[in-house]
Structure formats: structure tokens, C-alpha cells
Design a protein around this motif. Sequence first.
Motif, mmCIF file in Angstrom:
data_model
loop_
_atom_site.group_PDB
_atom_site.id
_atom_site.type_symbol
_atom_site.label_atom_id
_atom_site.label_comp_id
_atom_site.label_asym_id
_atom_site.label_seq_id
_atom_site.Cartn_x
_atom_site.Cartn_y
_atom_site.Cartn_z
ATOM 1 N N HIS A 93 0.836 -1.205 0.000
ATOM 2 C CA HIS A 93 0.000 0.000 0.000
ATOM 3 C C HIS A 93 0.871 1.256 0.000
ATOM 4 O O HIS A 93 0.629 2.200 -0.764
ATOM 5 C CB HIS A 93 -0.902 0.037 1.237
ATOM 6 C CG HIS A 93 -1.903 -1.061 1.295
ATOM 7 N ND1 HIS A 93 -2.802 -1.184 2.339
ATOM 8 C CD2 HIS A 93 -2.176 -2.088 0.452
ATOM 9 C CE1 HIS A 93 -3.566 -2.235 2.123
ATOM 10 N NE2 HIS A 93 -3.198 -2.805 0.991
ATOM 11 N N LEU A 94 1.861 1.272 0.869
ATOM 12 C CA LEU A 94 2.730 2.446 0.975
ATOM 13 C C LEU A 94 3.501 2.673 -0.311
ATOM 14 O O LEU A 94 3.640 3.812 -0.769
ATOM 15 C CB LEU A 94 3.690 2.279 2.155
ATOM 16 C CG LEU A 94 4.663 3.433 2.388
ATOM 17 C CD1 LEU A 94 3.923 4.752 2.620
ATOM 18 C CD2 LEU A 94 5.580 3.121 3.574
ATOM 19 N N GLN A 95 4.000 1.606 -0.899
ATOM 20 C CA GLN A 95 4.732 1.738 -2.157
ATOM 21 C C GLN A 95 3.847 2.349 -3.241
ATOM 22 O O GLN A 95 4.284 3.215 -4.006
ATOM 23 C CB GLN A 95 5.247 0.375 -2.615
ATOM 24 C CG GLN A 95 6.023 0.411 -3.931
ATOM 25 C CD GLN A 95 6.499 -0.963 -4.377
ATOM 26 O OE1 GLN A 95 6.303 -1.958 -3.669
ATOM 27 N NE2 GLN A 95 7.109 -1.041 -5.533
ATOM 28 N N LYS A 96 2.590 1.906 -3.294
ATOM 29 C CA LYS A 96 1.675 2.438 -4.300
ATOM 30 C C LYS A 96 1.420 3.922 -4.085
ATOM 31 O O LYS A 96 1.430 4.707 -5.040
ATOM 32 C CB LYS A 96 0.346 1.665 -4.250
ATOM 33 C CG LYS A 96 -0.635 2.070 -5.352
ATOM 34 C CD LYS A 96 -0.042 1.767 -6.727
ATOM 35 C CE LYS A 96 -1.014 2.097 -7.839
ATOM 36 N NZ LYS A 96 -0.429 1.830 -9.170
ATOM 37 N N PHE A 97 1.228 4.325 -2.835
ATOM 38 C CA PHE A 97 0.982 5.744 -2.584
ATOM 39 C C PHE A 97 2.246 6.580 -2.790
ATOM 40 O O PHE A 97 2.148 7.754 -3.153
ATOM 41 C CB PHE A 97 0.392 5.964 -1.197
ATOM 42 C CG PHE A 97 -1.093 5.822 -1.164
ATOM 43 C CD1 PHE A 97 -1.904 6.702 -1.864
ATOM 44 C CD2 PHE A 97 -1.694 4.796 -0.451
ATOM 45 C CE1 PHE A 97 -3.280 6.570 -1.862
ATOM 46 C CE2 PHE A 97 -3.077 4.655 -0.440
ATOM 47 C CZ PHE A 97 -3.872 5.536 -1.145
ATOM 48 N N ASN A 98 3.405 5.998 -2.574
ATOM 49 C CA ASN A 98 4.642 6.708 -2.927
ATOM 50 C C ASN A 98 4.659 7.022 -4.419
ATOM 51 O O ASN A 98 5.024 8.129 -4.839
ATOM 52 C CB ASN A 98 5.867 5.855 -2.568
ATOM 53 C CG ASN A 98 6.224 5.920 -1.095
ATOM 54 O OD1 ASN A 98 5.941 6.902 -0.423
ATOM 55 N ND2 ASN A 98 6.854 4.878 -0.590
ATOM 56 N N GLU A 99 4.250 6.036 -5.226
ATOM 57 C CA GLU A 99 4.203 6.226 -6.677
ATOM 58 C C GLU A 99 3.160 7.268 -7.067
ATOM 59 O O GLU A 99 3.408 8.121 -7.925
ATOM 60 C CB GLU A 99 3.895 4.888 -7.355
ATOM 61 C CG GLU A 99 4.974 3.832 -7.189
ATOM 62 C CD GLU A 99 4.521 2.466 -7.678
ATOM 63 O OE1 GLU A 99 3.358 2.351 -8.146
ATOM 64 O OE2 GLU A 99 5.319 1.522 -7.589
ATOM 65 N N ILE A 100 1.989 7.206 -6.435
ATOM 66 C CA ILE A 100 0.908 8.133 -6.774
ATOM 67 C C ILE A 100 1.286 9.560 -6.400
ATOM 68 O O ILE A 100 1.028 10.502 -7.163
ATOM 69 C CB ILE A 100 -0.396 7.710 -6.070
ATOM 70 C CG1 ILE A 100 -0.890 6.372 -6.610
ATOM 71 C CG2 ILE A 100 -1.477 8.772 -6.257
ATOM 72 C CD1 ILE A 100 -2.101 5.815 -5.882
ATOM 73 N N LEU A 101 1.885 9.741 -5.231
ATOM 74 C CA LEU A 101 2.303 11.083 -4.821
ATOM 75 C C LEU A 101 3.315 11.660 -5.803
ATOM 76 O O LEU A 101 3.225 12.836 -6.172
ATOM 77 C CB LEU A 101 2.902 11.048 -3.410
ATOM 78 C CG LEU A 101 2.006 11.604 -2.287
ATOM 79 C CD1 LEU A 101 0.742 10.769 -2.161
ATOM 80 C CD2 LEU A 101 2.751 11.617 -0.957
ATOM 81 N N ALA A 102 4.268 10.841 -6.225
ATOM 82 C CA ALA A 102 5.275 11.317 -7.169
ATOM 83 C C ALA A 102 4.639 11.670 -8.512
ATOM 84 O O ALA A 102 4.946 12.713 -9.106
ATOM 85 C CB ALA A 102 6.359 10.256 -7.356
ATOM 86 N N GLU A 103 3.749 10.821 -8.970
ATOM 87 C CA GLU A 103 3.091 11.049 -10.253
ATOM 88 C C GLU A 103 2.226 12.306 -10.220
ATOM 89 O O GLU A 103 2.187 13.077 -11.183
ATOM 90 C CB GLU A 103 2.227 9.841 -10.605
ATOM 91 C CG GLU A 103 1.438 9.997 -11.901
ATOM 92 C CD GLU A 103 0.463 8.856 -12.092
ATOM 93 O OE1 GLU A 103 -0.626 8.905 -11.480
ATOM 94 O OE2 GLU A 103 0.782 7.922 -12.833
ATOM 95 N N SER A 104 1.529 12.514 -9.107
ATOM 96 C CA SER A 104 0.608 13.641 -8.990
ATOM 97 C C SER A 104 1.285 14.898 -8.454
ATOM 98 O O SER A 104 0.635 15.932 -8.308
ATOM 99 C CB SER A 104 -0.563 13.261 -8.067
ATOM 100 O OG SER A 104 -1.227 12.107 -8.543
ATOM 101 N N ARG A 105 2.570 14.793 -8.132
ATOM 102 C CA ARG A 105 3.350 15.917 -7.606
ATOM 103 C C ARG A 105 2.710 16.490 -6.338
ATOM 104 O O ARG A 105 2.512 17.699 -6.211
ATOM 105 C CB ARG A 105 3.514 17.005 -8.674
ATOM 106 C CG ARG A 105 4.282 16.528 -9.895
ATOM 107 C CD ARG A 105 4.512 17.617 -10.903
ATOM 108 N NE ARG A 105 5.266 17.128 -12.041
ATOM 109 C CZ ARG A 105 5.637 17.872 -13.080
ATOM 110 N NH1 ARG A 105 5.296 19.171 -13.113
ATOM 111 N NH2 ARG A 105 6.328 17.358 -14.081
#
Length: 217
Positions: A93-105
Amino acid sequence: MQMAAHTGSHLFGPLLARQCLRCRAPLRQRSCAYSVVPPPLDSEEKRMLDRFLRVDHAGEYGANRIYAGQMAVLGRSRTGPLIQEMWDQEKKHLQKFNEILAESRVRPTALLPFWNIAGFALGASTALLGKEWAMACTVAVEESISEHYNSQIRALMERDPERYTELLHVLKEFRDDEMEHHDTGLEHEAESVPGYWLVKNVIQLGCKAAIYASERI
């Protein structure tokens, strides 16, 4: 032939996507420019999405630290493999949100250093009191996270479910994982803790405070 191929793709695409969601390995081919979160249409939507993503990331980060604390105490006990299994899901879950935060800036909450210490301390201190206390902590935290995911899901469904299809898939999948952890805690004698309801309410009050602060800081 081209029309038949297009029709087959149209009919089987959603079926394949649902199958992938069940096996937790989303392999859907995407034609959109984003993977999960659509570009905000205006400043109001951006503020909403930023709050959602920031607090979700913080929640998963805190849950990881709680399980880390529990494993530090109970890792070699018979309960260790069970805690590790739940922790492994939280890591995803955390890894996915790390990716989403980076993608969405979107920047993470500035409170992460505090949640790092507080989460580990909560996990370790309850585990020191015994397996049942660790499970009571899990029930309280996972119920709070699940309820928060549900509130976000309702908000996005009311706003535009088609526009937020990908994000809704993520939130629902993670919500279901958290409820599974919640149920696991109950199955492993969480409610046998003396003053269980008081313990649960105190922990959940802290979770609500953490959610409020992480959305805004």
C-alpha cells in the motif's frame, strides 16, 4: 475483421480488468495519460485530491511503523508470521501511494518524522503487553483507516465515479485489505483485552487527530 477485433476488445477488456483486480495484480492496458489520479480540473479539485493523497500516504506510513513496532517485539513468537503477513500488505500500500504522490506531484505530510516515532512506539508498546493487545491495536487502527477510505470513496462516487475509476479501484482494494486485518485482529482475541472498548476508543481518537493533522500539514 477490424470491427470484430474492436468489438472483442470492448467486450473482454472490462472482464480482464476485473480478473486482474481480484488477483491484486492490475495489468490493465491504459489509454489515458495518467495511471491512477486524473489531472485536476480546477484549484478546488486539486486541493481535495492533494488532501486525500497526503493523508492516505500518511496513514499507510503510520500503519507500516505500527507493524514494525509489533514485529520488533513479537517477531519471533507464534504471532510473528501473522503480523508479517499483514505488514507485507501495508508495504505494498505504501509503495503504491509513494508512486501516486510522485506522479501527482503531491508532497507528503510534514509530520512523517513524528508518525515514524509515534507509530513504532504504539506498535511496540501494545505488543509488549501481549499478543491480544497488539491485535486490539490492529483492530482500532484498521477500522479507522477503513472508515476514512470509505468516506473518500463516497466523496469520489458523488463527484464523478467514471472520472475517478482508477483511484476508486485502489481505495476499495486497500479498504478491503484493512478490513481483512481488522477481522484478523478480532479472530485473534483482540476483544479479550481488559477495557477493550476504552483502549479502542483512545487509539481511534489518536487516529482521528492524526488524520486531521496530516490532511493539513
